[in-house]
Design a protein around this motif. Structure first.
Motif: not given
Length: 273
Positions: A170-173, A249-250, A260-262
């Protein structure tokens, strides 16, 4: 980025610094060396001076005596000496998995060095009370699997024990996966054979944590299965400290899959209270 080396007792530590702002030591997970969380550092470098390093025995951090066992106390002492070498004041610390255990020890042994610590899913059996021996046995079984078969057999079993699904991260793009090259294979070998033993034999610092003055933020992945050892250890840490469990996240490797969310969440969590 600037790089350097620091001689310590029994080893020489390679470290890297990049960014501007308060010093943030990132203690990596698993086989991760100084470059493993590069995407997270990219996302944080405008707000923090990010300090990463190769743990002793990984990549460029060489051991004086490779045959000598490495204990969790050695890793905690290395982080302490690195901070003492690079800053006069307390630092922020982000500890991921194995790195979270190092961070907890440094916070207990040298609280003056740690302004705040995010401890994300510490792989610390000593946090689990009566369940600790079962998880120590699980780690020993994984070591035997690696010794009798190979890394290809051990990695899926390790991932399953931590609730990681490599097929569906489910990784960021836009992220570039780091290859499983010879360096990472060697780091995994050291992690499984030497550092799993350090985890199993670590007496911990459970009794000292409740009275510790350091701001410790227990954290866990939003998608980490609640039944896994790593999530339960984070839950027990939160209960021990009477603090809420912060979701990042994740899953267990969210620092790699959701950098980036982290980074956005870390800025919020470390904001002065």
């Amino acid at each position: 980025m600037t790089t350097g080396t620091l001689p310590v007792d029994g080893a020489t530590i390679h470290f890297e610094r990049r960014g501007t702002g308060p010093l943030l030591l990132i203690a990596q997970s698993g086989e991760g060396d100084a470059g493993r969380s590069i995407d997270l550092v990219d996302a944080l470098a405008n707000d923090f001076t990010c300090l990463t390093y190769d743990r002793r025995g990984l990549s460029r951090s060489t051991l004086d005596d490779p045959a000598r066992p490495v204990a969790m106390a050695d890793h905690a002492a290395d982080a302490h000496r690195l901070l003492a070498h690079l800053t006069d004041g307390p630092a922020l610390v982000l500890g991921c998995s194995f790195g979270a255990v190092i961070g907890l020890h440094v916070a207990c042994d040298h609280p003056e060095q740690v302004a705040a610590l995010i401890a994300h899913e510490p792989v610390a059996p000593w946090l689990l009370g009566t369940e600790a021996d079962a998880h120590r046995a699980e780690l020993a079984d994984l070591q035997r699997l690696y010794a009798t078969e190979d890394l290809a057999a051990a990695l899926p079993a390790i991932a399953a024990s931590l609730g990681i699904d490599p097929a569906n991260p489910g990784a960021e793009p836009g992220l570039t996966p780091q290859p499983m090259d010879d360096r990472r294979r060697a780091n995994f070998a050291h992690f499984i054979t030497a550092e799993f033993t350090a985890i199993r034999t670590d007496p911990g610092c459970r009794e000292r944590l409740p009275a510790n003055a350091t701001r410790i933020i227990p954290a866990a992945g939003a998608t980490t299965p609640r039944t896994t050892f790593d999530y339960q250890a984070a839950e027990r840490l939160a209960e021990l400290l009477h603090r809420p469990l912060t979701a990042l996240p994740g899953g267990h490797n969210g620092n790699l899959t959701h950098p980036r969310a982290w980074a956005e969440r870390i800025r919020t969590v470390f904001r002065p209270q």
